[in-house]
Design a protein around this motif. Sequence first.
Motif, PDB file in Angstrom:
ATOM      1  N   THR A 226       0.804  -1.260   0.189  1.00  0.00           N
ATOM      2  CA  THR A 226       0.228   0.212   0.342  1.00  0.00           C
ATOM      3  C   THR A 226       0.540   1.404  -0.022  1.00  0.00           C
ATOM      4  OG1 THR A 226      -0.286  -0.641   2.547  1.00  0.00           O
ATOM      5  CG2 THR A 226      -2.268  -0.765   0.749  1.00  0.00           C
ATOM      6  N   TRP A 227       2.020   0.911   0.224  1.00  0.00           N
ATOM      7  CA  TRP A 227       3.132   2.293   0.300  1.00  0.00           C
ATOM      8  C   TRP A 227       2.557   3.597  -1.176  1.00  0.00           C
ATOM      9  CZ3 TRP A 227       6.536   4.048   3.617  1.00  0.00           C
ATOM     10  CH2 TRP A 227       7.967   4.974   3.003  1.00  0.00           C
ATOM     11  N   ALA A 228       2.396   3.024  -2.164  1.00  0.00           N
ATOM     12  CA  ALA A 228       2.141   4.273  -3.353  1.00  0.00           C
ATOM     13  C   ALA A 228       1.210   5.016  -2.446  1.00  0.00           C
ATOM     14  CB  ALA A 228       1.998   4.043  -4.227  1.00  0.00           C
ATOM     15  N   THR A 229      -0.377   4.650  -1.991  1.00  0.00           N
ATOM     16  CA  THR A 229      -1.124   4.900  -1.511  1.00  0.00           C
ATOM     17  C   THR A 229      -1.623   5.859  -0.462  1.00  0.00           C
ATOM     18  OG1 THR A 229      -2.535   3.189  -0.606  1.00  0.00           O
ATOM     19  CG2 THR A 229      -2.883   3.647  -2.816  1.00  0.00           C
ATOM     20  N   GLU A 230      -0.370   5.710   0.044  1.00  0.00           N
ATOM     21  CA  GLU A 230      -0.138   6.215   1.644  1.00  0.00           C
ATOM     22  C   GLU A 230       0.176   7.800   2.360  1.00  0.00           C
ATOM     23  OE1 GLU A 230      -1.061   4.265   4.033  1.00  0.00           O
ATOM     24  OE2 GLU A 230      -0.917   2.358   3.430  1.00  0.00           O
ATOM     25  N   ARG A 231      -0.462   8.637   3.130  1.00  0.00           N
ATOM     26  CA  ARG A 231       0.116   9.745   3.157  1.00  0.00           C
ATOM     27  C   ARG A 231       1.916   9.813   3.796  1.00  0.00           C
ATOM     28  NH1 ARG A 231      -3.647  12.230   7.423  1.00  0.00           N
ATOM     29  NH2 ARG A 231      -3.150  10.494   8.425  1.00  0.00           N
ATOM     30  N   ALA A 232       2.115  11.003   3.680  1.00  0.00           N
ATOM     31  CA  ALA A 232       3.417  11.405   3.802  1.00  0.00           C
ATOM     32  C   ALA A 232       4.010  11.171   5.111  1.00  0.00           C
ATOM     33  CB  ALA A 232       4.286  12.475   2.828  1.00  0.00           C
ATOM     34  N   GLU A 233       2.594  11.788   5.392  1.00  0.00           N
ATOM     35  CA  GLU A 233       3.221  11.881   7.612  1.00  0.00           C
ATOM     36  C   GLU A 233       2.923   9.976   8.733  1.00  0.00           C
ATOM     37  OE1 GLU A 233      -0.732  13.173   6.817  1.00  0.00           O
ATOM     38  OE2 GLU A 233       0.556  13.415   5.860  1.00  0.00           O
ATOM     39  N   ASP A 234       2.503   9.382   7.533  1.00  0.00           N
ATOM     40  CA  ASP A 234       2.073   7.907   7.391  1.00  0.00           C
ATOM     41  C   ASP A 234       3.574   6.971   6.819  1.00  0.00           C
ATOM     42  OD1 ASP A 234      -0.849   8.570   8.888  1.00  0.00           O
ATOM     43  OD2 ASP A 234      -1.479   7.998   7.071  1.00  0.00           O
ATOM     44  N   ARG A 235       3.466   7.406   5.924  1.00  0.00           N
ATOM     45  CA  ARG A 235       5.087   6.771   5.387  1.00  0.00           C
ATOM     46  C   ARG A 235       5.931   7.226   6.040  1.00  0.00           C
ATOM     47  NH1 ARG A 235       3.108   9.231   1.019  1.00  0.00           N
ATOM     48  NH2 ARG A 235       5.107  10.458   0.193  1.00  0.00           N
ATOM     49  N   LEU A 236       5.889   7.733   6.537  1.00  0.00           N
ATOM     50  CA  LEU A 236       7.017   8.086   7.809  1.00  0.00           C
ATOM     51  C   LEU A 236       7.000   7.551   8.886  1.00  0.00           C
ATOM     52  CD1 LEU A 236      10.179   9.640   8.533  1.00  0.00           C
ATOM     53  CD2 LEU A 236       7.949  10.845   9.080  1.00  0.00           C
ATOM     54  N   MET A 237       6.401   7.458   9.240  1.00  0.00           N
ATOM     55  CA  MET A 237       5.528   6.432  10.585  1.00  0.00           C
ATOM     56  C   MET A 237       6.138   5.173  10.249  1.00  0.00           C
ATOM     57  SD  MET A 237       4.833   8.158  13.525  1.00  0.00           S
ATOM     58  CE  MET A 237       3.618   7.202  14.370  1.00  0.00           C
ATOM     59  N   PHE A 238       5.216   4.634   9.300  1.00  0.00           N
ATOM     60  CA  PHE A 238       5.765   3.144   9.340  1.00  0.00           C
ATOM     61  C   PHE A 238       7.189   2.855   8.978  1.00  0.00           C
ATOM     62  CE2 PHE A 238       0.811   4.023   6.751  1.00  0.00           C
ATOM     63  CZ  PHE A 238       0.238   3.418   8.611  1.00  0.00           C
ATOM     64  N   LEU A 239       7.960   3.704   8.010  1.00  0.00           N
ATOM     65  CA  LEU A 239       9.284   3.594   7.928  1.00  0.00           C
ATOM     66  C   LEU A 239       9.600   3.110   8.671  1.00  0.00           C
ATOM     67  CD1 LEU A 239      11.038   3.208   4.517  1.00  0.00           C
ATOM     68  CD2 LEU A 239      11.179   5.126   5.216  1.00  0.00           C
ATOM     69  N   ASP A 240       9.434   4.268   9.787  1.00  0.00           N
ATOM     70  CA  ASP A 240       9.818   3.801  11.161  1.00  0.00           C
ATOM     71  C   ASP A 240      10.297   2.118  11.342  1.00  0.00           C
ATOM     72  OD1 ASP A 240      11.910   5.532  13.145  1.00  0.00           O
ATOM     73  OD2 ASP A 240      10.412   5.349  14.476  1.00  0.00           O
ATOM     74  N   SER A 241       9.170   1.236  11.541  1.00  0.00           N
ATOM     75  CA  SER A 241       9.007   0.852  12.172  1.00  0.00           C
ATOM     76  C   SER A 241       9.751  -0.184  11.696  1.00  0.00           C
ATOM     77  CB  SER A 241       7.157  -0.370  11.857  1.00  0.00           C
ATOM     78  OG  SER A 241       7.061  -0.390  10.933  1.00  0.00           O
ATOM     79  N   LEU A 242      10.839   0.053  10.309  1.00  0.00           N
ATOM     80  CA  LEU A 242      11.827  -1.025  10.074  1.00  0.00           C
ATOM     81  C   LEU A 242      13.306  -0.915  10.929  1.00  0.00           C
ATOM     82  CD1 LEU A 242      11.694  -0.759   6.293  1.00  0.00           C
ATOM     83  CD2 LEU A 242       9.994  -2.201   7.686  1.00  0.00           C
ATOM     84  N   ARG A 243      13.307  -0.597  11.802  1.00  0.00           N
ATOM     85  CA  ARG A 243      13.966   0.061  12.591  1.00  0.00           C
ATOM     86  C   ARG A 243      14.215  -1.598  13.494  1.00  0.00           C
ATOM     87  NH1 ARG A 243      16.628   5.084  12.526  1.00  0.00           N
ATOM     88  NH2 ARG A 243      15.241   6.909  12.424  1.00  0.00           N
ATOM     89  N   SER A 244      13.342  -1.747  13.449  1.00  0.00           N
ATOM     90  CA  SER A 244      13.120  -3.802  14.703  1.00  0.00           C
ATOM     91  C   SER A 244      13.467  -4.249  13.642  1.00  0.00           C
ATOM     92  CB  SER A 244      11.791  -3.856  15.393  1.00  0.00           C
ATOM     93  OG  SER A 244      12.024  -4.448  15.703  1.00  0.00           O
ATOM     94  N   GLY A 245      14.794  -5.530  13.614  1.00  0.00           N
ATOM     95  CA  GLY A 245      14.757  -6.120  12.705  1.00  0.00           C
ATOM     96  C   GLY A 245      15.434  -5.442  11.493  1.00  0.00           C
ATOM     97  N   LEU A 246      16.480  -4.649  11.303  1.00  0.00           N
ATOM     98  CA  LEU A 246      16.458  -4.415  10.487  1.00  0.00           C
ATOM     99  C   LEU A 246      17.496  -5.500   9.689  1.00  0.00           C
ATOM    100  CD1 LEU A 246      17.035  -1.790   8.289  1.00  0.00           C
ATOM    101  CD2 LEU A 246      18.489  -0.737   9.464  1.00  0.00           C
ATOM    102  N   SER A 247      17.336  -5.336   8.550  1.00  0.00           N
ATOM    103  CA  SER A 247      18.941  -6.511   7.421  1.00  0.00           C
ATOM    104  C   SER A 247      18.801  -5.819   6.525  1.00  0.00           C
ATOM    105  CB  SER A 247      17.693  -7.991   8.430  1.00  0.00           C
ATOM    106  OG  SER A 247      17.235  -7.632   7.362  1.00  0.00           O
TER     107      SER A 247
END
Length: 544
Positions: A226-247
């Motif tokens: 759903t990345w292409a349809t998300e709002r910019a502020e939401d994409r930022l919050m979602f992207l931050d979740s990748l810090r956990s388990g980053l590889s």
Amino acid sequence: MSTTVAVTANGVPVNASWEDLVTSALLGTDRRPLRAEDGAPVGPGELLDTAALHTVRRRAALRPATGAALPEPAPADPRPPLPAAARRRLAQLLADRSAPPSGGRRGAAPDLTELIPQWLASAGAHGYRAPAELLPALLDAARARTDLRPHVLAFAGPRGLWLAGLNPEWRFALRASSRGPQRPGIEDPEAVRRLWEEGLFAERVALLGAVREQDPGAARALLAGTWATERAEDRLMFLDSLRSGLSGADEAFLEEALADRSRNVRTTAAELLSALPNSALARRMAARATTCVNPDRAGGAVSVAVEAPHECDAAMQRDGVVPVPPSGRGERSWWLGQLVEATPLGVWRERFDGRTAQELVMLPVADGWAGELHAAWCRAAVRQRDPDWARALLGAPSTPLANGPGTASLAERSKLLATLPSSERALWVAGFIAAHGLSEAFQLLGVCSVPWEGPLGRAVVDALDIARDAGSYPWSFSGVMGLAERCLNPAEADRLAVLTTTPDEPEGASPGAGGYWSEAFQRLVSTLRLRAAMDAELAQDGAE
């Protein structure tokens, strides 16, 4: 409904509307009397009788209402119940939290409100469940103090979330918990997909974090869908979740995010990629940085030569370099810092003939670039969680701040300390306090594990004792004293009792300072003993 009725009060007919009865009751029968049919005034007793008869008539005309549906029963919580003494202690702490502030001096009594987080953490470590009758007070406390929410929600468990769903004021619990009652397990992919596509933003953030904990790849696929349809502020919050388990498996997705239309998203993606030493972005940044920072072997001695970038081209900006510096910063130094910060630290060892981090930070840096270069290395060590570089940049704790190898910033030093093992961290801060006192140590103490280990606790108490002997008021050390109340090992209480006496005031001391210090140490000792009692109560056998 305004109707006039004729009823009999003690045998006296009274003609009055409900509004008349209310008005007479509020103003008094002397000021607004009711009268019977013969004109005689009606007294207070007859007024109440009339109102009672009027109420019966009104209720008799009502149709029976349909009962509300009962909520689903609360889920079971299999955890063991609290020991009785611990339950009483929790009730005391929560009652004190709701008491109005007394104002003025704190006195020698412990601040019970500040002990709630520690009590909750200890109860959680024992695996107890929260008493059902205290769940409302716990949720109220968490609503008022966001710092309590993680511990309260863990302690309250499934019953707390069930209860929160029945009261809009506690809705934060449903938003904050990644294990809320509506979250499906990842073993049900259709339910996960439906919640991801249809859920509220807070539910989606919680869902993404929960899935990421169990299956990083599934969370990444969920986000990519759903990345292409998300709002910019939401994409930022979602992207931050990748810090956990980053590889490295996240690299392809993050590379695509470098082309995002939001600058904040691009910057975050670049930061995450630079934390992967083998990523393509890390190699690109290293290639740029090594054109700017190189060994200079002129005269037989090795130093560091720096030539900052002269421009910030489009490729650099795509890789997360912010082109416009903050106010007061030069462009070239700003660009240089970002390049070095994003470069894998292992690159510098290769570039400088295998020198260790300790040796590298001791090399002279040409043209006054040492501060900028070392500050960037500090940020890189924090981002890459490299303890060897952190040790080198921290230097000896006794070294004056202005002469240290890394940075004089205490905020940066506290971040470097956080990369070290807890015991090493405590020893370094203890040495820092012994050399520099407490005035500069507050931020550093905040990253030390609780309870403070012996050397650190002794260093803090010794420094407080020295400050008391100096004859100043304790106000300047109230923050450290508050930390000591929460972080010192409770076993230190007996050793500290000697400091509760009022010392003789030295010549030139502030008037009454000794008494204030005595009061502060009394509060410290009382708090430590109370913490010890709390721990003992939680360790007791027997349930509520």
